[in-house]
Design an enzyme around this catalytic site. Structure first.
Site, mmCIF file in Angstrom:
data_model
loop_
_atom_site.group_PDB
_atom_site.id
_atom_site.type_symbol
_atom_site.label_atom_id
_atom_site.label_comp_id
_atom_site.label_asym_id
_atom_site.label_seq_id
_atom_site.Cartn_x
_atom_site.Cartn_y
_atom_site.Cartn_z
ATOM 1 N N GLY A 47 0.878 -1.165 0.000
ATOM 2 C CA GLY A 47 0.000 0.000 0.000
ATOM 3 C C GLY A 47 0.911 1.209 0.000
ATOM 4 C CD GLU A 48 2.507 5.369 -0.931
ATOM 5 O OE1 GLU A 48 2.026 4.710 -1.878
ATOM 6 O OE2 GLU A 48 3.683 5.773 -0.934
ATOM 7 C CB SER A 49 5.364 2.710 4.126
ATOM 8 O OG SER A 49 6.042 3.640 3.318
ATOM 9 C CB CYS A 78 5.282 -3.791 -1.361
ATOM 10 S SG CYS A 78 5.726 -2.558 -2.575
ATOM 11 C CG HIS A 170 2.623 -6.288 -4.324
ATOM 12 N ND1 HIS A 170 1.804 -5.814 -3.325
ATOM 13 C CD2 HIS A 170 3.374 -5.241 -4.726
ATOM 14 C CE1 HIS A 170 2.041 -4.535 -3.129
ATOM 15 N NE2 HIS A 170 2.994 -4.159 -3.963
ATOM 16 C CD GLU A 172 0.224 -8.837 -2.112
ATOM 17 O OE1 GLU A 172 1.247 -9.545 -2.033
ATOM 18 O OE2 GLU A 172 0.262 -7.595 -2.194
HETATM 19 N N1 GLN Z 1 5.621 3.080 -2.728
HETATM 20 C C1 GLN Z 1 5.006 2.516 -1.560
HETATM 21 C C2 GLN Z 1 5.653 3.062 -0.278
HETATM 22 O O1 GLN Z 1 6.643 3.701 -0.375
HETATM 23 C C3 GLN Z 1 5.088 1.012 -1.573
HETATM 24 C C4 GLN Z 1 4.364 0.472 -2.781
HETATM 25 C C5 GLN Z 1 3.616 -0.784 -2.550
HETATM 26 O O2 GLN Z 1 3.408 -1.240 -1.424
HETATM 27 N N2 GLN Z 1 3.173 -1.356 -3.634
HETATM 28 O O3 GLN Z 1 5.183 2.827 0.791
#
Ligand code: GLN
Length: 191
Positions: A47-49, A78, A170, A172
């Site tokens: 996702g987005e950390s 990720c 990923h 999943e």
């Molecule tokens: N770019 C995202 C981040 O920096 C990670 C991308 C992802 O989880 N697919 O958190």
């Protein structure tokens, strides 16, 4: 029965849940601190950390997660790998549990997404098809960290440090459940 939590505050937790359920694993979506009770393992999804960290902190979940990942098998994919890292280039770490240094969005703006076939140490049955989406790279790993997979150019994309697993990609998002089965074994063995 093995019970694995999937951190469900942001990102693609639903995909992890269905792969685990396909393996016959009991799954709990973790949104509150009490959802961590009794889990054999936890997956922190992609996702987005920054968003995962912010939402977890707002819900009082960040401190309980810090404790949890120090004691119980946890796999970050990720953004989840970024969450686990002790060092994030240019940023403050989130859970600071694994001796790895990660660089976010390391593959550049124009190559946002790609796939690669990886030989993963400990996985039988041939290469794993891996999907990378705005992926981090694991720029370095400490001496207690086993490198499980690298890209052809040598860059590290999967590591294990005892109970902790981190992948830049990923698993999943592909129909191949081998890495989820590998993690379910880690959780079962640690119980
Ligand atoms: N770019 C995202 C981040 O920096 C990670 C991308 C992802 O989880 N697919 O958190």
């Amino acid at each position: 029965m093995t019970t694995i939590g999937v951190l469900a505050v942001q990102g693609d937790f639903a995909e992890h849940r269905s792969v685990l359920q396909g393996l016959g694993v009991n799954v709990v979506e973790v949104r509150k601190p009490e959802h961590l009770d009794g889990l054999d393992g936890l997956i922190i999804p992609g996702g987005e950390s920054t968003a995962i960290s912010r939402v977890a902190r707002a819900g009082g979940l960040l401190e309980p997660l810090r404790q949890f990942v120090r004691e119980t098998p946890t796999w970050g994919t990720c953004a989840g790998a970024i969450m686990l890292a002790k060092e994030i280039e240019g940023e403050t770490p989130h859970l600071a549990a694994m001796d790895i240094r990660v660089v976010r969005n390391a593959f550049g703006a124009q190559i946002d997404s790609f796939t690669a076939d990886l030989d993963v140490a400990g996985l039988e049955g041939g290469p794993l098809h891996a999907v990378f989406i705005r992926a981090p790279i694991i720029a370095s790993a400490g001496p207690g960290v086993d490198v499980l997979a690298r890209l052809d150019d040598g860059r590290i994309v999967a590591v294990r440090q005892g109970r902790l697993l981190a992948t830049s990609f990923h698993p999943e998002l592909t129909p191949d459940p081998r890495l989820h089965a590998y993690f379910a074994d880690m959780a079962r063995q640690a119980r």
